[in-house]
Design an enzyme around this catalytic site. Sequence first.
Site, mmCIF file in Angstrom:
data_model
loop_
_atom_site.group_PDB
_atom_site.id
_atom_site.type_symbol
_atom_site.label_atom_id
_atom_site.label_comp_id
_atom_site.label_asym_id
_atom_site.label_seq_id
_atom_site.Cartn_x
_atom_site.Cartn_y
_atom_site.Cartn_z
ATOM 1 N N ASP A 172 0.791 -1.246 0.000
ATOM 2 C CA ASP A 172 0.000 0.000 0.000
ATOM 3 C C ASP A 172 0.823 1.297 0.000
ATOM 4 O O ASP A 172 0.602 2.174 0.856
ATOM 5 C CB ASP A 172 -0.946 0.002 1.211
ATOM 6 N N ASP A 176 -4.636 -0.762 -1.475
ATOM 7 C CA ASP A 176 -5.933 -0.672 -0.841
ATOM 8 C C ASP A 176 -6.861 -0.080 -1.902
ATOM 9 O O ASP A 176 -6.532 0.951 -2.514
ATOM 10 C CB ASP A 176 -5.789 0.302 0.351
ATOM 11 N N HIS A 180 -10.705 0.516 -2.141
ATOM 12 C CA HIS A 180 -12.005 0.392 -1.477
ATOM 13 C C HIS A 180 -13.158 0.993 -2.275
ATOM 14 O O HIS A 180 -13.020 2.076 -2.849
ATOM 15 C CB HIS A 180 -11.980 1.141 -0.140
ATOM 16 N N HIS A 186 -10.533 6.548 2.493
ATOM 17 C CA HIS A 186 -9.166 6.516 1.958
ATOM 18 C C HIS A 186 -9.104 5.482 0.845
ATOM 19 O O HIS A 186 -9.883 4.525 0.833
ATOM 20 C CB HIS A 186 -8.150 6.164 3.065
ATOM 21 N N LYS A 231 -6.761 -4.967 -3.090
ATOM 22 C CA LYS A 231 -7.366 -5.603 -1.918
ATOM 23 C C LYS A 231 -8.308 -4.626 -1.234
ATOM 24 O O LYS A 231 -8.314 -3.435 -1.559
ATOM 25 C CB LYS A 231 -6.281 -6.059 -0.943
ATOM 26 N N CYS A 281 -1.777 -3.059 7.690
ATOM 27 C CA CYS A 281 -1.657 -3.913 6.512
ATOM 28 C C CYS A 281 -0.318 -4.633 6.412
ATOM 29 O O CYS A 281 -0.264 -5.759 5.920
ATOM 30 C CB CYS A 281 -1.971 -3.108 5.258
HETATM 31 C C1 VGL Z 1 -4.462 0.381 6.140
HETATM 32 C C2 VGL Z 1 -5.958 1.186 7.683
HETATM 33 C C3 VGL Z 1 -6.975 1.050 6.788
HETATM 34 C C4 VGL Z 1 -3.047 0.027 5.802
HETATM 35 C C5 VGL Z 1 -5.473 0.238 5.226
HETATM 36 O O1 VGL Z 1 -2.679 0.027 4.600
HETATM 37 O O2 VGL Z 1 -2.279 -0.271 6.735
HETATM 38 N N1 VGL Z 1 -4.713 0.852 7.372
HETATM 39 N N2 VGL Z 1 -6.726 0.574 5.562
HETATM 40 ZN ZN ZN Z 2 -8.072 0.633 3.972
#
Ligand code: VGL
Ligand code: ZN
Length: 196
Positions: A22, A60, A62, A79, A104, A143
Amino acid sequence: MANSRRVSTPTIAAGDALIIVDPQNDFLPGGTLAVAEGNRIFAPINALSPRFARVYATRDWHPRTHAYFQDHGGPWPYHCLQDTPGAEFSPLLDHSAIDVVISKGTDPATDGYSGFAGTDLAARLHEDGVHRLFICGLATDYCVKATALEGVAHGFDVYVITDAIAAVNVAPGDEQAALEAMRRGGAHLIGSADLR
Ligand code: VGL
Ligand code: ZN
């Protein structure tokens, strides 16, 4: 005690993959879920990535309907919404080294912290003959931790590169707790300079 033993210096070899978790704008200063020291990961990551035969990056990715957004009762601000600038890889990342991108967190009902959750990452790694994972990226306490622990569970030999990760630290101490959880869970913690 096995856990306090220093890991012998790993030499990068065939069967190794770099997993960049990420490295996205929303997790970096200026983003909606910024990791304060996030930008410091890119110098070691960009130095390491050309040395690996296989480099995977997770993102990430979403839907706005995701259950863990605050608007839907969850803990997080919006995010990494699909197809938005916040979800793009940072311009500080050397994109040319990335072989495979794994999306993901697309299922609105599950947290999707791990790069393995609801993705074909394990299958791709097995197909590519990968045995050892060298994990870096964001964020240490979510993550990165989830991906490292699930990597161990899938039978990979997992190394976490501690100068190439950074933590959200919602509560002080989260970073230390995450490092400890990964170590206890069987991941090796190394510095990028330890890699030969
Ligand atoms: C993450 C919080 C929410 C991460 C992703 O990449 O660590 N943290 N979504
Ligand atoms: Zn996330």
